[in-house]
Design a protein around this motif. Structure first.
Motif, PDB file in Angstrom:
ATOM      1  N   ILE A   1      42.527  40.382  38.531  1.00 49.15           N
ATOM      2  CA  ILE A   1      41.543  39.318  38.720  1.00 49.15           C
ATOM      3  C   ILE A   1      40.825  39.559  40.032  1.00 49.15           C
ATOM      4  CG2 ILE A   1      41.202  36.851  39.057  1.00 49.15           C
ATOM      5  CD1 ILE A   1      43.641  36.396  37.272  1.00 49.15           C
ATOM      6  N   GLU A   2      39.501  39.544  39.957  1.00 44.62           N
ATOM      7  CA  GLU A   2      38.666  39.692  41.148  1.00 44.62           C
ATOM      8  C   GLU A   2      37.750  38.482  41.261  1.00 44.62           C
ATOM      9  OE1 GLU A   2      37.286  44.160  41.829  1.00 44.62           O
ATOM     10  OE2 GLU A   2      36.708  43.384  39.858  1.00 44.62           O
ATOM     11  N   VAL A   3      37.523  38.056  42.486  1.00 50.36           N
ATOM     12  CA  VAL A   3      36.507  37.043  42.765  1.00 50.36           C
ATOM     13  C   VAL A   3      35.433  37.777  43.561  1.00 50.36           C
ATOM     14  CG1 VAL A   3      36.003  34.848  43.901  1.00 50.36           C
ATOM     15  CG2 VAL A   3      38.210  35.181  42.751  1.00 50.36           C
ATOM     16  N   VAL A   4      34.233  37.894  42.974  1.00 52.31           N
ATOM     17  CA  VAL A   4      33.178  38.728  43.557  1.00 52.31           C
ATOM     18  C   VAL A   4      31.811  38.042  43.444  1.00 52.31           C
ATOM     19  CG1 VAL A   4      34.383  40.925  43.131  1.00 52.31           C
ATOM     20  CG2 VAL A   4      32.916  39.973  41.359  1.00 52.31           C
ATOM     21  N   ASN A   5      30.809  38.677  44.003  1.00 51.74           N
ATOM     22  CA  ASN A   5      29.399  38.284  43.863  1.00 51.74           C
ATOM     23  C   ASN A   5      29.106  36.806  44.132  1.00 51.74           C
ATOM     24  OD1 ASN A   5      28.893  40.944  43.064  1.00 51.74           O
ATOM     25  ND2 ASN A   5      29.189  40.454  40.911  1.00 51.74           N
ATOM     26  N   PRO A   6      29.419  36.320  45.338  1.00 51.05           N
ATOM     27  CA  PRO A   6      29.056  34.928  45.626  1.00 51.05           C
ATOM     28  C   PRO A   6      27.537  34.758  45.649  1.00 51.05           C
ATOM     29  CG  PRO A   6      29.873  36.021  47.605  1.00 51.05           C
ATOM     30  CD  PRO A   6      30.024  36.995  46.479  1.00 51.05           C
TER      31      PRO A   6
ATOM     32  N   ASN B   1      21.820  19.592  47.457  1.00 52.92           N
ATOM     33  CA  ASN B   1      22.134  20.186  46.159  1.00 52.92           C
ATOM     34  C   ASN B   1      22.514  21.657  46.266  1.00 52.92           C
ATOM     35  OD1 ASN B   1      21.608  17.776  44.797  1.00 52.92           O
ATOM     36  ND2 ASN B   1      19.408  18.239  44.744  1.00 52.92           N
ATOM     37  N   ARG B   2      22.752  22.128  47.488  1.00 52.81           N
ATOM     38  CA  ARG B   2      23.090  23.524  47.721  1.00 52.81           C
ATOM     39  C   ARG B   2      24.580  23.751  47.476  1.00 52.81           C
ATOM     40  NH1 ARG B   2      21.720  26.524  53.461  1.00 52.81           N
ATOM     41  NH2 ARG B   2      21.731  28.640  52.650  1.00 52.81           N
ATOM     42  N   TYR B   3      24.909  24.845  46.780  1.00 50.40           N
ATOM     43  CA  TYR B   3      26.306  25.201  46.542  1.00 50.40           C
ATOM     44  C   TYR B   3      26.416  26.703  46.324  1.00 50.40           C
ATOM     45  CZ  TYR B   3      25.078  25.642  41.600  1.00 50.40           C
ATOM     46  OH  TYR B   3      24.501  26.037  40.424  1.00 50.40           O
ATOM     47  N   THR B   4      27.636  27.206  46.451  1.00 52.31           N
ATOM     48  CA  THR B   4      27.914  28.618  46.217  1.00 52.31           C
ATOM     49  C   THR B   4      28.866  28.736  45.047  1.00 52.31           C
ATOM     50  OG1 THR B   4      27.670  29.106  48.572  1.00 52.31           O
ATOM     51  CG2 THR B   4      28.841  30.739  47.265  1.00 52.31           C
ATOM     52  N   ASP B   5      28.580  29.672  44.144  1.00 55.35           N
ATOM     53  CA  ASP B   5      29.551  29.960  43.107  1.00 55.35           C
ATOM     54  C   ASP B   5      29.933  31.431  43.165  1.00 55.35           C
ATOM     55  OD1 ASP B   5      27.466  31.297  41.782  1.00 55.35           O
ATOM     56  OD2 ASP B   5      27.351  29.876  40.136  1.00 55.35           O
ATOM     57  N   TYR B   6      31.009  31.755  42.466  1.00 51.92           N
ATOM     58  CA  TYR B   6      31.610  33.083  42.534  1.00 51.92           C
ATOM     59  C   TYR B   6      31.848  33.593  41.117  1.00 51.92           C
ATOM     60  CZ  TYR B   6      32.717  31.298  47.184  1.00 51.92           C
ATOM     61  OH  TYR B   6      32.627  30.744  48.435  1.00 51.92           O
ATOM     62  N   GLU B   7      31.724  34.900  40.945  1.00 49.79           N
ATOM     63  CA  GLU B   7      32.067  35.509  39.663  1.00 49.79           C
ATOM     64  C   GLU B   7      33.565  35.792  39.656  1.00 49.79           C
ATOM     65  OE1 GLU B   7      31.063  39.464  36.963  1.00 49.79           O
ATOM     66  OE2 GLU B   7      30.078  39.214  38.899  1.00 49.79           O
ATOM     67  N   VAL B   8      34.237  35.346  38.604  1.00 48.08           N
ATOM     68  CA  VAL B   8      35.672  35.598  38.431  1.00 48.08           C
ATOM     69  C   VAL B   8      35.807  36.578  37.267  1.00 48.08           C
ATOM     70  CG1 VAL B   8      37.916  34.589  37.892  1.00 48.08           C
ATOM     71  CG2 VAL B   8      36.275  33.297  39.274  1.00 48.08           C
ATOM     72  N   ARG B   9      36.270  37.789  37.587  1.00 47.41           N
ATOM     73  CA  ARG B   9      36.425  38.844  36.579  1.00 47.41           C
ATOM     74  C   ARG B   9      37.899  39.026  36.243  1.00 47.41           C
ATOM     75  NH1 ARG B   9      32.953  43.615  39.363  1.00 47.41           N
ATOM     76  NH2 ARG B   9      30.893  42.679  39.164  1.00 47.41           N
TER      77      ARG B   9
ATOM     78  N   SER C   1      34.301  37.496  32.267  1.00 44.25           N
ATOM     79  CA  SER C   1      33.627  37.230  33.533  1.00 44.25           C
ATOM     80  C   SER C   1      32.989  35.848  33.435  1.00 44.25           C
ATOM     81  CB  SER C   1      32.556  38.299  33.781  1.00 44.25           C
ATOM     82  OG  SER C   1      31.796  37.964  34.920  1.00 44.25           O
ATOM     83  N   VAL C   2      33.329  34.978  34.383  1.00 42.38           N
ATOM     84  CA  VAL C   2      32.775  33.624  34.427  1.00 42.38           C
ATOM     85  C   VAL C   2      32.369  33.314  35.862  1.00 42.38           C
ATOM     86  CG1 VAL C   2      34.112  32.766  32.450  1.00 42.38           C
ATOM     87  CG2 VAL C   2      35.087  32.615  34.735  1.00 42.38           C
ATOM     88  N   ARG C   3      31.499  32.304  36.040  1.00 42.80           N
ATOM     89  CA  ARG C   3      31.112  31.877  37.382  1.00 42.80           C
ATOM     90  C   ARG C   3      31.775  30.540  37.660  1.00 42.80           C
ATOM     91  NH1 ARG C   3      28.255  35.491  39.886  1.00 42.80           N
ATOM     92  NH2 ARG C   3      28.083  34.142  41.676  1.00 42.80           N
ATOM     93  N   ARG C   4      32.340  30.401  38.870  1.00 45.12           N
ATOM     94  CA  ARG C   4      33.051  29.188  39.245  1.00 45.12           C
ATOM     95  C   ARG C   4      32.680  28.748  40.658  1.00 45.12           C
ATOM     96  NH1 ARG C   4      33.589  28.529  34.521  1.00 45.12           N
ATOM     97  NH2 ARG C   4      35.452  28.992  33.329  1.00 45.12           N
TER      98      ARG C   4
ATOM     99  N   HIS D   1      43.711  29.501  31.243  1.00 44.17           N
ATOM    100  CA  HIS D   1      42.895  30.235  30.267  1.00 44.17           C
ATOM    101  C   HIS D   1      41.464  29.697  30.225  1.00 44.17           C
ATOM    102  CE1 HIS D   1      46.004  32.759  28.235  1.00 44.17           C
ATOM    103  NE2 HIS D   1      46.752  31.955  28.954  1.00 44.17           N
ATOM    104  N   ILE D   2      41.329  28.385  30.255  1.00 45.89           N
ATOM    105  CA  ILE D   2      39.991  27.782  30.286  1.00 45.89           C
ATOM    106  C   ILE D   2      39.253  28.240  31.536  1.00 45.89           C
ATOM    107  CG2 ILE D   2      38.749  25.599  30.597  1.00 45.89           C
ATOM    108  CD1 ILE D   2      40.935  24.309  28.785  1.00 45.89           C
ATOM    109  N   PHE D   3      39.926  28.189  32.676  1.00 49.64           N
ATOM    110  CA  PHE D   3      39.310  28.578  33.950  1.00 49.64           C
ATOM    111  C   PHE D   3      38.872  30.040  33.939  1.00 49.64           C
ATOM    112  CE2 PHE D   3      39.275  30.243  38.208  1.00 49.64           C
ATOM    113  CZ  PHE D   3      38.584  29.282  38.915  1.00 49.64           C
ATOM    114  N   LEU D   4      39.732  30.922  33.436  1.00 47.81           N
ATOM    115  CA  LEU D   4      39.455  32.356  33.508  1.00 47.81           C
ATOM    116  C   LEU D   4      38.547  32.880  32.400  1.00 47.81           C
ATOM    117  CD1 LEU D   4      43.000  33.725  34.423  1.00 47.81           C
ATOM    118  CD2 LEU D   4      40.996  33.613  35.913  1.00 47.81           C
ATOM    119  N   GLN D   5      38.517  32.198  31.229  1.00 49.74           N
ATOM    120  CA  GLN D   5      37.848  32.827  30.098  1.00 49.74           C
ATOM    121  C   GLN D   5      36.804  31.983  29.383  1.00 49.74           C
ATOM    122  OE1 GLN D   5      41.255  34.613  27.845  1.00 49.74           O
ATOM    123  NE2 GLN D   5      40.552  36.463  28.880  1.00 49.74           N
ATOM    124  N   SER D   6      36.631  30.732  29.750  1.00 47.53           N
ATOM    125  CA  SER D   6      35.605  29.901  29.105  1.00 47.53           C
ATOM    126  C   SER D   6      34.406  29.759  30.029  1.00 47.53           C
ATOM    127  CB  SER D   6      36.158  28.507  28.796  1.00 47.53           C
ATOM    128  OG  SER D   6      37.202  28.598  27.858  1.00 47.53           O
TER     129      SER D   6
END
Length: 160
Positions: free
Chosen positions: A29-34, A42-50, A64-67, A140-145
Motif C-alpha cells: 500500500i502506497e499513499v502518493v500524489n497529494p 473550501n481548500r483541502y488535500t487528498d491523496y492517492e491510495v494504491r 487506486s482511490v483518492r482519499r 476494503h471499502i476504504f482501499l478499493q471503493s
C-alpha cells in the motif's frame, strides 16, 4: 544439551527463479500524489491510495482511490468500533497550522503535506498488515471503493 539439538537445519538452496519469483503473499500500500483542491475555506488535500496484493481476501488485486484526511479518520473510527485490534494513531490534525494570519501556507505547505503523507502511509500499512483487519469491510471499502459508503453494514469479508 546435545550438539544435534543446536545444529543448523539442512536447508535446500534457493534457485534464482525462486529468489526472484513473486512472494507467496504480499500486500503493498502506497499513499502518493497529494493534490490540493479549492480555495479559502473550501481548500483541502487528498491523496492517492494504491494497493497491490495477491491475498485472496481482496476482491481487486490492484486498485487506486483518492482519499482525504477525514476519510482516514472514518477508517480509524470504524476499525476501533468494529474490530478486535488496537488501531494505531493517525498523524495529528495540526490545529496550530490552521490558525489565520500565519506567515506560511499552514496545512497546505509542501513539507507538512509530505510529512502527513508519510504518516498516513505508515498508518495504512500497520492497519492492513494485521490479519484481523484484512477481513474488515471498512478497510476494503476504504482501499478499493471509489466512494466511501458511510451507511455500509459493518462486518467481515468472507473468503471462498
Amino acid at each position: 544439551m546435545s550438539s544435534a539439538a543446536t545444529s543448523r537445519l539442512n536447508s535446500k538452496r534457493q534457485t534464482l527463479d525462486e529468489a526472484y519469483a513473486p512472494p507467496a503473499n504480499f500486500l503493498e500500500i502506497e499513499v502518493v500524489n497529494p493534490i490540493t483542491h479549492g480555495v479559502g475555506k473550501n481548500r483541502y488535500t487528498d491523496y492517492e491510495v494504491r494497493l497491490r496484493t495477491n491475498l485472496p481476501v481482496f476482491k481487486h488485486k490492484e486498485s487506486s482511490v483518492r482519499r482525504r484526511y477525514s476519510d482516514f479518520e472514518w477508517l480509524q473510527s470504524e476499525l476501533e468500533r468494529d474490530s478486535k485490534i488496537i488501531v494505531p494513531a493517525l498523524p495529528g490534525k495540526a490545529l496550530k497550522r490552521q490558525l489565520p494570519f500565519r506567515n506560511d501556507d499552514g496545512i497546505f505547505e509542501e513539507s507538512f503535506i509530505e510529512d502527513r503523507r508519510k504518516g498516513l502511509e505508515q498508518f495504512l500499512n500497520k492497519v492492513s498488515g494485521h490479519p484481523l483487519a484484512q477481513s474488515e469491510k471498512s478497510l476494503h471499502i476504504f482501499l478499493q471503493s471509489n466512494e466511501i459508503d458511510r451507511n455500509y453494514v459493518p462486518g467481515r469479508i468472507r473468503t471462498a
